[in-house]
Design a protein around this motif. Structure first.
Motif, PDB file in Angstrom:
ATOM      1  N   LEU A  35     -52.713  51.740-152.251  1.00  0.00           N
ATOM      2  CA  LEU A  35     -51.780  53.176-151.454  1.00  0.00           C
ATOM      3  C   LEU A  35     -51.495  52.951-149.964  1.00  0.00           C
ATOM      4  CD1 LEU A  35     -53.935  56.052-152.483  1.00  0.00           C
ATOM      5  CD2 LEU A  35     -51.475  55.743-153.105  1.00  0.00           C
ATOM      6  N   ALA A  36     -52.802  51.164-149.788  1.00  0.00           N
ATOM      7  CA  ALA A  36     -52.918  50.544-148.508  1.00  0.00           C
ATOM      8  C   ALA A  36     -51.694  49.637-148.442  1.00  0.00           C
ATOM      9  CB  ALA A  36     -54.144  50.070-148.406  1.00  0.00           C
ATOM     10  N   LEU A  37     -51.654  48.882-149.533  1.00  0.00           N
ATOM     11  CA  LEU A  37     -50.753  47.796-149.105  1.00  0.00           C
ATOM     12  C   LEU A  37     -49.553  47.411-148.918  1.00  0.00           C
ATOM     13  CD1 LEU A  37     -51.569  45.419-150.618  1.00  0.00           C
ATOM     14  CD2 LEU A  37     -49.868  46.012-153.187  1.00  0.00           C
ATOM     15  N   VAL A 159     -54.554  58.633-148.103  1.00  0.00           N
ATOM     16  CA  VAL A 159     -53.626  58.923-147.356  1.00  0.00           C
ATOM     17  C   VAL A 159     -53.839  59.680-146.213  1.00  0.00           C
ATOM     18  CG1 VAL A 159     -51.050  59.273-147.188  1.00  0.00           C
ATOM     19  CG2 VAL A 159     -51.566  58.876-148.764  1.00  0.00           C
ATOM     20  N   PRO A 160     -54.426  60.625-145.591  1.00  0.00           N
ATOM     21  CA  PRO A 160     -54.722  60.918-144.238  1.00  0.00           C
ATOM     22  C   PRO A 160     -55.931  60.219-143.909  1.00  0.00           C
ATOM     23  CG  PRO A 160     -54.826  62.458-146.257  1.00  0.00           C
ATOM     24  CD  PRO A 160     -54.669  62.028-147.518  1.00  0.00           C
ATOM     25  N   LEU A 161     -56.813  59.713-144.769  1.00  0.00           N
ATOM     26  CA  LEU A 161     -57.080  58.513-143.228  1.00  0.00           C
ATOM     27  C   LEU A 161     -56.972  56.749-143.600  1.00  0.00           C
ATOM     28  CD1 LEU A 161     -60.499  58.598-146.561  1.00  0.00           C
ATOM     29  CD2 LEU A 161     -60.308  58.982-144.251  1.00  0.00           C
ATOM     30  N   ILE A 162     -56.182  57.241-143.725  1.00  0.00           N
ATOM     31  CA  ILE A 162     -54.643  55.808-143.828  1.00  0.00           C
ATOM     32  C   ILE A 162     -54.136  56.209-142.289  1.00  0.00           C
ATOM     33  CG2 ILE A 162     -52.773  54.122-143.892  1.00  0.00           C
ATOM     34  CD1 ILE A 162     -53.609  53.712-146.654  1.00  0.00           C
ATOM     35  N   LEU A 163     -53.539  57.846-142.010  1.00  0.00           N
ATOM     36  CA  LEU A 163     -52.677  58.065-141.018  1.00  0.00           C
ATOM     37  C   LEU A 163     -53.496  58.384-140.120  1.00  0.00           C
ATOM     38  CD1 LEU A 163     -50.625  61.162-143.411  1.00  0.00           C
ATOM     39  CD2 LEU A 163     -49.632  58.622-142.211  1.00  0.00           C
ATOM     40  N   TRP A 164     -54.867  58.800-140.356  1.00  0.00           N
ATOM     41  CA  TRP A 164     -56.280  59.013-138.924  1.00  0.00           C
ATOM     42  C   TRP A 164     -56.854  57.831-138.304  1.00  0.00           C
ATOM     43  CZ3 TRP A 164     -58.643  62.952-142.368  1.00  0.00           C
ATOM     44  CH2 TRP A 164     -58.178  64.744-142.493  1.00  0.00           C
ATOM     45  N   PHE A 165     -57.185  56.871-139.438  1.00  0.00           N
ATOM     46  CA  PHE A 165     -58.173  55.440-138.835  1.00  0.00           C
ATOM     47  C   PHE A 165     -56.825  53.952-139.090  1.00  0.00           C
ATOM     48  CE2 PHE A 165     -60.920  58.974-140.524  1.00  0.00           C
ATOM     49  CZ  PHE A 165     -60.967  59.377-138.899  1.00  0.00           C
ATOM     50  N   GLY A 166     -56.037  53.881-139.933  1.00  0.00           N
ATOM     51  CA  GLY A 166     -55.620  52.895-140.134  1.00  0.00           C
ATOM     52  C   GLY A 166     -55.610  52.499-141.337  1.00  0.00           C
ATOM     53  N   TRP A 167     -56.041  51.841-141.837  1.00  0.00           N
ATOM     54  CA  TRP A 167     -56.087  51.119-143.652  1.00  0.00           C
ATOM     55  C   TRP A 167     -57.317  50.319-143.766  1.00  0.00           C
ATOM     56  CZ3 TRP A 167     -57.087  46.138-144.449  1.00  0.00           C
ATOM     57  CH2 TRP A 167     -56.223  45.179-143.891  1.00  0.00           C
ATOM     58  N   ARG A 168     -57.616  49.854-142.210  1.00  0.00           N
ATOM     59  CA  ARG A 168     -58.483  49.111-142.322  1.00  0.00           C
ATOM     60  C   ARG A 168     -60.457  50.183-142.003  1.00  0.00           C
ATOM     61  NH1 ARG A 168     -59.010  43.817-141.263  1.00  0.00           N
ATOM     62  NH2 ARG A 168     -56.156  42.784-140.205  1.00  0.00           N
ATOM     63  N   GLY A 169     -59.610  51.263-141.453  1.00  0.00           N
ATOM     64  CA  GLY A 169     -60.448  52.244-141.389  1.00  0.00           C
ATOM     65  C   GLY A 169     -60.718  53.434-142.369  1.00  0.00           C
TER      66      GLY A 169
END
Length: 225
Positions: A35-37, A159-169
């Motif tokens: 999902l982060a790729l 997906v929400p975590l990526i939107l909020w913090f980016g893939w690293r976060g």
């Protein structure tokens, strides 16, 4: 540490709950890279073939540890192997968020696979430790084997975590969740031996002997490959 034993349980359903949650976490963590790729490939300017290699690195490490993971669970007990595996793979999930190059990302994914590899075998060892033989195939092992809830809910979490913090976060957050789970598992689950081992008093060297015999079956190596 006597006070800690008061909180630790050997109730089979309590243990099964923790094993099931651990499986969910493992599926979520391994799904995260897919999902982060798109975001990762944009940051690292990865070609499609390189993206495929990043995904494959995990499964190479994971497959290598299938047989040794089961052997370690037999030797040291399910709880020890589960705690070590989950701690290490959570750490490497967290550090994936700090990858600065393709080589570093590949290394982290490979080691992440090595660390997660023993978990499944340790879980099935755990089923043998806490469940009577007649319940193992139909209920415990069957339910664990069909555990794809982690994969199903992964997008809802990731997906929400990526939107909020980016893939690293996102990777850092997942690593922290895994470490929190390790604390609760260590605190609430009591290590026991399977009933048949308690009665028979497992013979020294027998587990090693059985493991070496297992390596002579060609079907085992075909499954690993």
């Amino acid at each position: 540490m006597g006070w800690l034993k008061k909180f630790q349980s050997e109730n089979r359903y309590v243990v099964f709950f923790f094993l099931y949650v651990g499986f969910c976490i493992s599926y979520i963590d391994r799904s995260a890279i897919g999902l982060a790729l798109p975001s990762i490939s944009k940051d690292f300017a990865l070609a499609p073939t390189q993206m495929g290699v990043v995904i494959s690195a995990f499964f190479i490490g994971y497959s290598i540890m299938q047989l040794p993971g089961g052997w370690m669970a037999d030797k040291f007990g399910s709880k020890s192997v589960i705690l070590i595996a989950l701690t290490l793979w959570s750490i490497f999930t967290f550090t994936t968020g700090h990858a600065s190059s393709l080589a570093g990302l590949l290394f982290l994914r490979f080691v992440f696979g090595l660390c997660e590899g023993p978990y499944a075998g340790a879980c099935y060892r755990g089923i043998a430790e806490y469940f009577p033989r007649e319940l193992r195939p139909a209920f415990a092992t069957g339910v664990l084997s069909s555990n794809y809830i982690g994969s199903a809910i992964a997008p809802i979490i990731i997906v929400p975590l990526i939107l909020w913090f980016g893939w690293r976060g996102m990777f850092q957050a997942l690593g922290c969740i895994g470490l929190v789970y390790v604390f609760f598992y260590a605190f609430f689950v009591k290590q026991v031996k399977p009933a048949e081992e308690e009665k028979a008093g497992a013979k020294k060297g027998s587990k090693k002997e059985y493991f070496l015999k297992l390596l002579h079956f060609s079907i085992i190596w075909k499954l690993v490959v």
